[in-house]
Design a protein around this motif. Structure first.
Motif, PDB file in Angstrom:
ATOM      1  N   VAL A 454      -6.232   5.890  -6.206  1.00 31.33           N
ATOM      2  CA  VAL A 454      -6.147   5.263  -7.743  1.00 31.33           C
ATOM      3  C   VAL A 454      -6.638   3.791  -7.420  1.00 31.33           C
ATOM      4  O   VAL A 454      -7.271   3.097  -8.070  1.00 31.33           O
ATOM      5  N   VAL A 455      -5.402   2.986  -6.818  1.00 31.31           N
ATOM      6  CA  VAL A 455      -5.507   1.663  -6.665  1.00 31.31           C
ATOM      7  C   VAL A 455      -6.809   1.276  -6.012  1.00 31.31           C
ATOM      8  O   VAL A 455      -7.270   0.213  -6.546  1.00 31.31           O
ATOM      9  N   ALA A 456      -7.002   1.652  -4.848  1.00 27.86           N
ATOM     10  CA  ALA A 456      -8.232   1.079  -4.170  1.00 27.86           C
ATOM     11  C   ALA A 456      -9.393   1.325  -4.858  1.00 27.86           C
ATOM     12  O   ALA A 456     -10.416   0.382  -4.863  1.00 27.86           O
ATOM     13  N   TRP A 457      -9.665   2.557  -5.608  1.00 27.80           N
ATOM     14  CA  TRP A 457     -10.713   2.837  -6.287  1.00 27.80           C
ATOM     15  C   TRP A 457     -10.796   1.832  -7.487  1.00 27.80           C
ATOM     16  O   TRP A 457     -11.922   1.052  -7.978  1.00 27.80           O
ATOM     17  N   TRP A 458      -9.884   1.558  -8.309  1.00 28.95           N
ATOM     18  CA  TRP A 458      -9.911   1.127  -9.482  1.00 28.95           C
ATOM     19  C   TRP A 458      -9.952  -0.756  -9.490  1.00 28.95           C
ATOM     20  O   TRP A 458     -10.771  -1.244 -10.083  1.00 28.95           O
TER      21      TRP A 458
END
Length: 469
Positions: A454-458
């Motif tokens: 989630v962190v890497a995508w967002w």
């Protein structure tokens, strides 16, 4: 200014003598294609390939207790299982803590001097260990002190990666840090593979052997003494063969700004997921094999996972240079989550004895994807900080040059700091297996990897992301 003009002017601006081995470099512009082609690449490559073996042996020192501790009871030391666990865990604590200091000291002192000094000091704990294991009356507190000093070997990673990054242009940083970090990480496998062989050799022994209960003789001191001359040679090669980059010499006052940067903390979160998993699984896998599948040899299988992960790091940096770091990082976390779910599936449960080869293959897969993520995250860091600092500036202006310098400073500091925090995985992952059911700990890892996706995508991968990398 055209490349041809730059190339014509450069000899008047820079003293070519400064690029020779052992010299301090004051003029370093790797983003200039003509400089990189004629001078920079050769100098950077020399510094990189001297750094790699020094870092590999530093990892050997960091991990030497993971094998040494398993043999102490066999030769007469009266330590409990809990005490032996702490002997293997203490280097993880000191290694992670020392990395924080090495992150900021390394670029300040310089690649050449810091590599040489940080390599030669590792002789002290190895000599102490070599003598201590020959005397079964050595107090436990002494062993803990030796283990703590061995942990300093793990700190060399942060200074080495922070320094090497300054030598390379943007498009090659991922590959360079992947080579340095990946081959350096191989020290984990080297110590796990060679130590069981070294301690059985009477030819290499300095001092008396130790007798096991079954009557066989081993030489635990070999695990330490054999690396002492290697460290001496590597320190000398670094001192006379590498360079200090004056452009990388930065006071702490200009580095500490990273603690106010959001992306320092976000990338630390991601690197805890990749390298923290790699080093934690490397420390825990021998015990997991021994307790979960006791019919299988730890010495035969344990080293393979760290070796695969270390080599995959190199590939991860190279692939990230081509496809983008954030995409590769997401792939690595998805792969790690799927791999750990596979490990859970093949664990013994009730009357089901599980499948060792399924368990082991899935663990190898987890190591592979952790290595890929190690390489891609370190490629992301310089891209993120360049993007943040250079946004809206015009290339060639004084403001652009100043912002680029600050971006390089912060990238190096963040690289080292994230590595420092992630190193605590060496301690916490084995501790989780010691305090929770293996399956529960594994599901906890899966949940953490989901948060990393989630962190890497967002922040880094989606369309319109704040800091595409």
């Amino acid at each position: 200014m055209s490349s041809a003009t730059q190339e014509a002017v450069r000899p008047q601006l820079a003293d070519p003598e400064q690029y020779r081995p052992g010299r301090a470099i004051t003029d370093w512009t790797p983003e200039d294609p003509s400089f990189w082609r004629t001078t920079g690449k050769k100098v950077a490559t020399r510094n990189l390939w001297i750094a790699v073996p020094a870092l590999l042996v530093a990892f050997v020192v960091w991990q030497v207790w993971s094998i040494t501790a398993t043999n102490l009871k066999d030769v007469g030391f009266g330590f409990s299982q809990s005490q032996l666990f702490w002997l293997t865990a203490v280097p993880g604590i000191t290694g992670g803590t020392a990395r924080i200091f090495y992150t900021f000291l390394g670029p300040r002192i310089g690649q050449r001097r810091f590599t040489a000094l940080s390599t030669v000091v590792l002789i002290v704990p190895l000599l102490w260990l070599g003598f201590a294991v020959q005397d079964t009356s050595t107090p436990y507190t002494t062993m803990v002190a030796i283990a703590a000093l061995c942990g300093i070997g793990g700190a060399n990673f942060s200074s080495s990666l922070a320094n090497i990054g300054f030598f390379y242009p943007k498009q090659e940083k991922g590959n360079a840090t992947g080579i340095n970090g990946g081959l350096g990480n191989l020290g984990v496998s080297v110590v796990q593979l060679l130590t069981p062989i070294l301690i059985t050799s009477s030819v290499l022994a300095i001092g008396a052997g130790q007798r096991k209960a079954n009557g066989s003789e081993i030489y635990l001191q070999n695990a330490a003494f054999v690396w002492v001359p290697v460290l001496v040679v590597l320190a000398a090669v670094a001192w006379f063969g590498q360079n200090d980059l004056k452009v990388a010499s930065t006071p702490f006052s200009r580095q500490k700004i990273i603690f106010k940067r959001k992306h320092n903390w976000l990338m630390t979160w991601l690197y805890v997921g990749t390298f923290g998993s790699f080093i934690g699984f490397a420390a825990a896998l021998p015990l997991l094999i021994k307790t979960t599948f006791p019919a299988y040899s730890v010495a035969t299988y344990a080293w393979m996972g760290p070796a695969l992960g270390a080599l995959a790091r190199w590939a991860g940096g190279w692939i990230a240079d081509k496809l983008g770091g954030a995409r590769v990082t997401i792939l690595s976390f998805v792969g790690m989550a799927a791999s750990i779910i596979g490990v859970i599936t093949f664990l013994p449960s009730g009357s089901d004895g599980g499948s060792f080869y399924g368990f082991f293959f899935c663990f190898l897969s987890a190591f592979f994807f952790s290595g890929i993520g190690n390489g891609s995250t370190f490629r992301q860091i310089p891209v993120i900080f360049r993007g943040q600092h250079l946004k809206g500036l015009t290339e060639g202006t004084p403001q652009y040059a100043a912002a680029l310098k600050q971006a390089e400073i912060e990238s190096g500091a963040v690289t080292g700091f994230t590595a420092a925090i992630a190193a605590y995985g060496f301690f916490f992952i084995p501790a989780m297996f010691a305090n929770f059911a293996v399956t529960s700990a594994m599901w906890g890892f899966v949940a953490f990897y989901a948060s990393c996706v989630v962190v890497a995508w967002w922040f880094y991968a989606r369309k319109g992301a704040e800091a595409p990398s």
